[in-house]
Design a protein around this motif. Structure first.
Motif, mmCIF file in Angstrom:
data_model
loop_
_atom_site.group_PDB
_atom_site.id
_atom_site.type_symbol
_atom_site.label_atom_id
_atom_site.label_comp_id
_atom_site.label_asym_id
_atom_site.label_seq_id
_atom_site.Cartn_x
_atom_site.Cartn_y
_atom_site.Cartn_z
ATOM 1 N N UNK A 191 45.848 119.809 76.450
ATOM 2 C CA UNK A 191 44.575 118.867 75.741
ATOM 3 C C UNK A 191 44.295 117.630 76.495
ATOM 4 N N UNK A 192 43.675 117.420 76.130
ATOM 5 C CA UNK A 192 42.921 115.828 77.067
ATOM 6 C C UNK A 192 43.108 114.774 75.938
ATOM 7 N N UNK A 193 43.444 113.270 76.153
ATOM 8 C CA UNK A 193 42.882 112.597 75.701
ATOM 9 C C UNK A 193 41.710 111.248 76.352
ATOM 10 N N UNK A 194 40.199 111.409 76.028
ATOM 11 C CA UNK A 194 39.192 110.334 77.071
ATOM 12 C C UNK A 194 38.748 110.106 75.761
ATOM 13 N N UNK A 195 38.180 108.927 76.270
ATOM 14 C CA UNK A 195 37.078 107.840 75.729
ATOM 15 C C UNK A 195 35.974 107.803 76.849
ATOM 16 N N UNK A 196 34.670 107.980 76.700
ATOM 17 C CA UNK A 196 34.297 107.458 77.050
ATOM 18 C C UNK A 196 33.965 108.081 78.274
ATOM 19 N N UNK A 197 34.024 109.272 78.407
ATOM 20 C CA UNK A 197 34.802 109.617 80.370
ATOM 21 C C UNK A 197 35.581 109.336 80.732
ATOM 22 N N UNK A 198 36.234 108.737 80.087
ATOM 23 C CA UNK A 198 37.880 108.461 80.803
ATOM 24 C C UNK A 198 39.209 108.309 80.197
ATOM 25 N N UNK A 199 39.853 109.271 81.580
ATOM 26 C CA UNK A 199 40.775 110.467 80.443
ATOM 27 C C UNK A 199 42.029 109.570 80.749
ATOM 28 N N UNK A 200 42.074 109.262 79.969
ATOM 29 C CA UNK A 200 43.917 108.587 79.351
ATOM 30 C C UNK A 200 45.517 109.323 79.357
ATOM 31 N N UNK A 201 45.340 110.915 78.171
ATOM 32 C CA UNK A 201 46.687 111.310 78.357
ATOM 33 C C UNK A 201 46.005 112.495 78.725
ATOM 34 N N UNK A 202 47.008 113.482 79.436
ATOM 35 C CA UNK A 202 47.364 114.519 78.433
ATOM 36 C C UNK A 202 48.218 114.963 77.684
ATOM 37 N N UNK A 203 48.138 115.753 76.975
ATOM 38 C CA UNK A 203 48.640 116.633 76.726
ATOM 39 C C UNK A 203 49.466 118.149 76.445
ATOM 40 N N UNK A 204 50.533 117.856 76.839
ATOM 41 C CA UNK A 204 51.832 118.512 78.004
ATOM 42 C C UNK A 204 52.944 119.948 76.595
ATOM 43 N N UNK A 205 53.138 121.013 77.043
ATOM 44 C CA UNK A 205 53.632 121.704 76.640
ATOM 45 C C UNK A 205 54.486 122.506 77.173
ATOM 46 N N UNK A 206 56.141 121.900 77.288
ATOM 47 C CA UNK A 206 57.078 122.736 78.169
ATOM 48 C C UNK A 206 58.060 123.037 76.919
ATOM 49 N N UNK A 207 59.484 123.117 77.635
ATOM 50 C CA UNK A 207 59.746 124.019 76.752
ATOM 51 C C UNK A 207 60.530 122.617 76.166
ATOM 52 N N UNK A 208 60.283 122.127 76.640
ATOM 53 C CA UNK A 208 60.762 120.074 75.799
ATOM 54 C C UNK A 208 60.573 119.982 74.372
ATOM 55 N N UNK A 216 52.979 124.091 80.216
ATOM 56 C CA UNK A 216 50.688 124.030 80.251
ATOM 57 C C UNK A 216 50.252 122.733 79.546
ATOM 58 N N UNK A 217 48.869 122.708 80.186
ATOM 59 C CA UNK A 217 48.706 120.987 79.901
ATOM 60 C C UNK A 217 47.823 122.078 78.833
#
Ligand SMILES: Cc1cc2nc3c(=O)[nH]c(=O)nc-3n(C[C@H](O)[C@H](O)[C@H](O)COP(=O)(O)OP(=O)(O)OC[C@H]3O[C@@H](n4cnc5c(N)ncnc54)[C@H](O)[C@@H]3O)c2cc1C
Length: 474
Positions: free
Chosen positions: A180-197, A177-178
């Motif tokens: 959350x997101x990390x964005x800086x000044x409109x630029x996305x850098x990372x997504x936080x995912x959560x799977x079974x790991x 599952x997606x």
């Protein structure tokens, strides 16, 4: 930053631990959050730093496990098309899907027909059809509007999509599952995912929101919209369930007496459509209006309501109409026609559709009628009078796939930038696939040329879309 809960953080704050291969995220979860019915989402951070019975701070460091040129969130028909197209362009692509199968509404949701025009939607969709055809799992082609619903086997579609993604080298993460997101000044850098790991981060240059609910745009704090303007009410959801035909001797009423409501007359059924589902079976679709797909409790209530309604409808057919049908299975999820949508550089409107709009930056095309059912009625009632439902072929501009508040976020599928009635046409799978292919092409071009999608030569994107088999004429 360390792993212990930080005190004194007064707003939602994503911290990037540069160079250490880890990201940290701080999330505030408020119990007093309102259901999102309007534009900007609530600021989840306001109550943080003052732990109370209203909010907690959750914070942890997590590995950046995945790096990609293009990250696609959501593996419905739009997401699969986007991922396949980006990979065909040579990009390194990761596709995130919360379920065990890709296909979204078209597989897990049990929908079994491609509405609209199923030829000239682009090479990805052509390959989907060709592969289904190898299984004998798709009806022959008829041009729209004579063939307005091309039936296929949705169980076979699940394997077709999975194999296509893998054959094009897409990194597929299921049960993931997606979050959350990390964005800086409109630029996305990372997504936080959560799977079974557990929670992990994905770093990418370009992102495509194909979640159907604008989950990524919303998490980044970009503007979103939902439902009809006056109250945010969405087009009704529907549940798909499946029955098998049995001999008269095996036929029976399965639903225990007085367990669920009784329906005695056909006119008292909710809007119910009975579809062919291979020899010896039918798919049945029942309308479940007045729930909010973007609210946890409302969506839960919709699923509960849908399964109860299914029992009532099944009981009606078995007990009143004496159909020799037994319940086979119910889709694992209710079908959502409309959720949150991204506000893009351009919001496609119903007036554009009525005018058969053409755009210099067109990258997709729709033909389907305005299939917008009243949000607050479970009968077959349309928002518009029936003589106003038809629209001429219309184009979809690249700008409605660009998140207005983001620099590297594209969107495709049913959460693209459109008003409710425009969506009621453009949401069909064939058009979602076309948007997906265009978004995938653009995201790959941006990633490989180290620019933002907004900086691309739109005519170049359009040429590439057409060269990959998409017919855009309106
Ligand atoms: C009941 C019903 C009947 C329909 N009938 C037809 C029809 O006959 N013909 C037709 O062409 N169209 C039909 N449609 C419309 C069509 O099915 C959808 O509009 C289309 O499939 C949408 O595709 P999509 O990829 O945009 O979204 P979806 O199919 O909703 O896909 C979104 C994907 O994202 C995933 N996802 C969502 N959130 C997250 C997250 N946070 N993390 C990871 N993954 C996530 C979901 O699991 C899903 O796989 C119907 C729709 C419904 C609901």
């Amino acid at each position: 930053m360390d792993d212990s809960p930080a005190s004194g953080i007064t707003k939602r704050d994503f911290l990037h631990a540069a160079g250490c291969g880890l990201v940290g995220t701080a999330l505030a979860v408020g119990t007093g959050c309102s259901a999102a019915t309007g534009h900007h989402d609530e600021d989840r951070g306001d109550a943080v730093g003052n732990p109370s019975d209203k909010a907690v701070l959750w914070q942890r460091r997590m590995p950046i496990r995945y790096k990609a040129d293009v990250a696609v969130i959501g593996g419905g028909i739009a997401g699969v098309s986007a991922a396949c197209a980006a990979a065909r362009s040579g990009a390194k692509v990761v596709l995130i899907e919360r379920f065990a199968v890709t296909g979204g509404n078209m597989t897990a949701g049990g929908v079994g027909s491609f509405c609209g025009e199923s030829a000239g939607q682009g090479e990805v969709f052509d390959e989907i059809i060709a592969r289904l055809d190898q299984f004998g799992a798709v009806a022959p082609y008829k041009p729209y509007p004579d063939g307005d619903a091309r039936i296929f086997n949705h169980e076979i579609l699940a394997i077709v999509l999975q194999e296509m993604l893998l054959s094009r080298g897409v990194k597929l993460l299921l049960h993931t599952r997606f979050v959350d997101a990390i964005a800086d000044n409109g630029r996305l850098t990372h997504c936080i995912l959560c799977g079974k790991s557990g929670p992990e981060a994905l770093c990418a240059r370009q992102f495509i929101d194909c979640s159907g609910e604008a989950d990524l745009a919303r998490a980044a704090g970009f503007e979103i919209m939902k439902g009809r303007p006056e109250d945010g009410m969405q087009l009704p959801m529907s549940m798909m369930f499946f029955i098998r035909h049995v001999s008269a001797g095996d036929a029976r009423a399965e639903v225990p007496e007085s367990r669920f409501g009784k329906i005695e007359k056909r006119e008292d059924l909710p809007m119910t459509s009975v579809w062919p589902n291979g020899p010896g079976g039918n798919a049945i679709k029942i309308k479940i209006p007045m729930f909010d797909s973007g609210d946890t409790e409302s969506l839960t209530a919709a699923e509960i309501r849908a399964r109860r309604r299914m029992m009532e409808v099944l009981d009606y057919y078995q007990r009143v109409e004496k159909k020799p049908w037994l319940l086979n299975h119910c889709s694992p999820m209710i079908g959502v026609r409309e959720g949150r949508r991204v506000v893009g550089d351009y919001v496609l409107t119903v007036d554009d559709l009525r005018a058969g709009a053409r755009f210099d930056d067109a990258v997709a095309r729709g033909v389907f009628y305005l299939d917008g059912h009243k949000p607050d009625d479970d009968k077959r009632t349309y928002i518009l009078p029936k003589d106003q439902l038809a629209v001429p072929p219309y184009q979809i501009p690249f700008r409605s796939l660009l998140a207005r508040d983001g620099r590297n976020l594209l969107v495709a599928g049913r959460c693209f930038s459109a008003d409710q009635l425009a969506l009621s046409s453009a949401r069909v799978s064939t058009t979602c696939a076309m948007m997906g292919q265009a978004a995938g092409i653009a995201a790959a071009k941006s990633a490989l040329n180290d620019c933002d999608p907004r900086d691309l030569d739109y005519a170049d994107v359009r040429r590439e879309v057409v060269s990959r088999g998409a017919r855009l004429e309106a």
